[in-house]
Design a protein around this motif. Sequence first.
Motif, PDB file in Angstrom:
ATOM      1  N   ARG A  29       0.843  -1.193   0.000  1.00 10.94           N
ATOM      2  CA  ARG A  29       0.000   0.000   0.000  1.00 10.94           C
ATOM      3  C   ARG A  29       0.873   1.236   0.000  1.00 10.94           C
ATOM      4  O   ARG A  29       1.916   1.274   0.633  1.00 10.94           O
ATOM      5  CB  ARG A  29      -0.889   0.032   1.249  1.00 10.94           C
ATOM      6  N   LYS A  30       0.418   2.250  -0.675  1.00 11.67           N
ATOM      7  CA  LYS A  30       1.168   3.510  -0.705  1.00 11.67           C
ATOM      8  C   LYS A  30       1.040   4.220   0.633  1.00 11.67           C
ATOM      9  O   LYS A  30      -0.034   4.337   1.192  1.00 11.67           O
ATOM     10  CB  LYS A  30       0.661   4.406  -1.824  1.00 11.67           C
ATOM     11  N   LYS A  31       2.162   4.692   1.125  1.00  8.35           N
ATOM     12  CA  LYS A  31       2.203   5.511   2.329  1.00  8.35           C
ATOM     13  C   LYS A  31       2.156   6.982   1.930  1.00  8.35           C
ATOM     14  O   LYS A  31       1.599   7.804   2.641  1.00  8.35           O
ATOM     15  CB  LYS A  31       3.488   5.201   3.112  1.00  8.35           C
ATOM     16  N   ALA A  32       2.768   7.292   0.776  1.00  8.37           N
ATOM     17  CA  ALA A  32       2.764   8.671   0.282  1.00  8.37           C
ATOM     18  C   ALA A  32       2.653   8.660  -1.239  1.00  8.37           C
ATOM     19  O   ALA A  32       3.398   7.958  -1.922  1.00  8.37           O
ATOM     20  CB  ALA A  32       4.034   9.391   0.713  1.00  8.37           C
ATOM     21  N   LEU A  33       1.699   9.425  -1.745  1.00  5.47           N
ATOM     22  CA  LEU A  33       1.469   9.567  -3.180  1.00  5.47           C
ATOM     23  C   LEU A  33       1.912  10.970  -3.591  1.00  5.47           C
ATOM     24  O   LEU A  33       1.388  11.959  -3.090  1.00  5.47           O
ATOM     25  CB  LEU A  33      -0.020   9.378  -3.488  1.00  5.47           C
ATOM     26  N   GLN A  66      12.321  10.579   5.689  1.00  8.68           N
ATOM     27  CA  GLN A  66      12.452  10.258   4.266  1.00  8.68           C
ATOM     28  C   GLN A  66      11.910  11.360   3.349  1.00  8.68           C
ATOM     29  O   GLN A  66      12.451  11.590   2.270  1.00  8.68           O
ATOM     30  CB  GLN A  66      11.735   8.945   3.953  1.00  8.68           C
ATOM     31  N   LEU A  67      10.841  12.029   3.766  1.00  8.75           N
ATOM     32  CA  LEU A  67      10.210  13.047   2.909  1.00  8.75           C
ATOM     33  C   LEU A  67      11.173  14.139   2.434  1.00  8.75           C
ATOM     34  O   LEU A  67      11.170  14.468   1.253  1.00  8.75           O
ATOM     35  CB  LEU A  67       9.003  13.670   3.614  1.00  8.75           C
ATOM     36  N   PRO A  68      11.993  14.727   3.311  1.00  8.41           N
ATOM     37  CA  PRO A  68      12.887  15.803   2.831  1.00  8.41           C
ATOM     38  C   PRO A  68      13.828  15.358   1.708  1.00  8.41           C
ATOM     39  O   PRO A  68      14.175  16.156   0.840  1.00  8.41           O
ATOM     40  CB  PRO A  68      13.674  16.195   4.085  1.00  8.41           C
ATOM     41  N   ASP A  69      14.210  14.086   1.705  1.00  6.93           N
ATOM     42  CA  ASP A  69      15.085  13.576   0.650  1.00  6.93           C
ATOM     43  C   ASP A  69      14.329  13.293  -0.645  1.00  6.93           C
ATOM     44  O   ASP A  69      14.939  13.115  -1.692  1.00  6.93           O
ATOM     45  CB  ASP A  69      15.782  12.287   1.109  1.00  6.93           C
ATOM     46  N   MET A  70      13.024  13.258  -0.576  1.00 12.70           N
ATOM     47  CA  MET A  70      12.226  12.905  -1.749  1.00 12.70           C
ATOM     48  C   MET A  70      11.619  14.109  -2.463  1.00 12.70           C
ATOM     49  O   MET A  70      11.005  13.953  -3.499  1.00 12.70           O
ATOM     50  CB  MET A  70      11.130  11.929  -1.347  1.00 12.70           C
ATOM     51  N   ILE A  81      -0.457  11.757   2.177  1.00 17.54           N
ATOM     52  CA  ILE A  81       0.229  10.886   3.130  1.00 17.54           C
ATOM     53  C   ILE A  81      -0.791  10.150   3.984  1.00 17.54           C
ATOM     54  O   ILE A  81      -1.721  10.756   4.515  1.00 17.54           O
ATOM     55  CB  ILE A  81       1.154  11.705   4.052  1.00 17.54           C
ATOM     56  N   ASP A  82      -0.596   8.845   4.112  1.00 21.68           N
ATOM     57  CA  ASP A  82      -1.418   8.009   4.990  1.00 21.68           C
ATOM     58  C   ASP A  82      -0.761   8.057   6.376  1.00 21.68           C
ATOM     59  O   ASP A  82       0.300   7.483   6.578  1.00 21.68           O
ATOM     60  CB  ASP A  82      -1.440   6.587   4.443  1.00 21.68           C
ATOM     61  N   VAL A  83      -1.381   8.767   7.303  1.00 15.44           N
ATOM     62  CA  VAL A  83      -0.779   9.005   8.619  1.00 15.44           C
ATOM     63  C   VAL A  83      -1.505   8.208   9.700  1.00 15.44           C
ATOM     64  O   VAL A  83      -2.732   8.251   9.785  1.00 15.44           O
ATOM     65  CB  VAL A  83      -0.818  10.512   8.973  1.00 15.44           C
ATOM     66  N   CYS A  84      -0.736   7.495  10.518  1.00 17.39           N
ATOM     67  CA  CYS A  84      -1.263   6.783  11.677  1.00 17.39           C
ATOM     68  C   CYS A  84      -0.987   7.639  12.906  1.00 17.39           C
ATOM     69  O   CYS A  84       0.130   8.109  13.097  1.00 17.39           O
ATOM     70  CB  CYS A  84      -0.573   5.443  11.846  1.00 17.39           C
ATOM     71  N   LYS A 140      10.191  17.822   8.397  1.00 14.83           N
ATOM     72  CA  LYS A 140      10.657  16.943   9.469  1.00 14.83           C
ATOM     73  C   LYS A 140       9.879  17.148  10.762  1.00 14.83           C
ATOM     74  O   LYS A 140       9.948  16.329  11.668  1.00 14.83           O
ATOM     75  CB  LYS A 140      12.140  17.208   9.751  1.00 14.83           C
ATOM     76  N   ASP A 141       9.129  18.235  10.853  1.00 16.81           N
ATOM     77  CA  ASP A 141       8.454  18.619  12.094  1.00 16.81           C
ATOM     78  C   ASP A 141       7.103  17.926  12.237  1.00 16.81           C
ATOM     79  O   ASP A 141       6.047  18.518  12.041  1.00 16.81           O
ATOM     80  CB  ASP A 141       8.295  20.139  12.150  1.00 16.81           C
ATOM     81  N   TYR A 142       7.143  16.644  12.582  1.00 12.94           N
ATOM     82  CA  TYR A 142       5.893  15.905  12.751  1.00 12.94           C
ATOM     83  C   TYR A 142       5.114  16.367  13.982  1.00 12.94           C
ATOM     84  O   TYR A 142       3.927  16.118  14.094  1.00 12.94           O
ATOM     85  CB  TYR A 142       6.152  14.399  12.800  1.00 12.94           C
ATOM     86  N   VAL A 143       5.773  17.071  14.910  1.00  8.99           N
ATOM     87  CA  VAL A 143       5.077  17.589  16.098  1.00  8.99           C
ATOM     88  C   VAL A 143       4.010  18.600  15.677  1.00  8.99           C
ATOM     89  O   VAL A 143       2.879  18.573  16.168  1.00  8.99           O
ATOM     90  CB  VAL A 143       6.073  18.218  17.108  1.00  8.99           C
ATOM     91  N   TYR A 144       4.349  19.470  14.714  1.00 10.84           N
ATOM     92  CA  TYR A 144       3.372  20.447  14.225  1.00 10.84           C
ATOM     93  C   TYR A 144       2.164  19.737  13.616  1.00 10.84           C
ATOM     94  O   TYR A 144       1.023  20.073  13.908  1.00 10.84           O
ATOM     95  CB  TYR A 144       4.020  21.382  13.204  1.00 10.84           C
TER      96      TYR A 144
END
Length: 164
Positions: A29-33, A66-70, A81-84, A140-144
């Motif tokens: 399954r895609k985590k990020a499209l 991973q996102l910043p590198d992509m 993004i599929d976020v849990c 990178k700021d998943y807290v926000y």
Amino acid sequence: MASGVTVADDVVKEYNDMKIMGRQDPKRRKKALFMHLSADFKQIEIDHTRALYMENCDGDKDIFKQLPDMVNCKEPCYILIDVCFAVGECKKQELVLLSWIPDTSAVKMKLIYSSSKDALVKKLPGTRHMWACSSTEELKDYVYLGEKLGATEIEGKPLCSRKT
């Protein structure tokens, strides 16, 4: 502001596949499209050169690392993004639409992507969470993002609020 940009049918199909979890092998399954504007700036389409799958985000493979590198530091894109996450004891899994419009993009690109987001949102009903980022530090700021979601945990990591 309307841009006249349309959304490709395969974007809607991929969105529906991500939304309905039982359709695919959980690891595939895609985590990020990733999506971008076509070369003629008339349609939002899938960027087939980039994708993150659930299997790429297991264990210590943090999606927020991973996102910043992509992403390209000069080219905007949209990322679904599929976020849990957890809100107290309640576990949730929802789709978040990330609008990546870096500060270093050309002004014309910033305007086109900003004005085209509404067309994408209308084609992806049920996407309740939006996240806009313009720098890799924000990605990178998943807290926000967790605070926007009202989460106590995101992608298995407890949130430490920035408020003191």
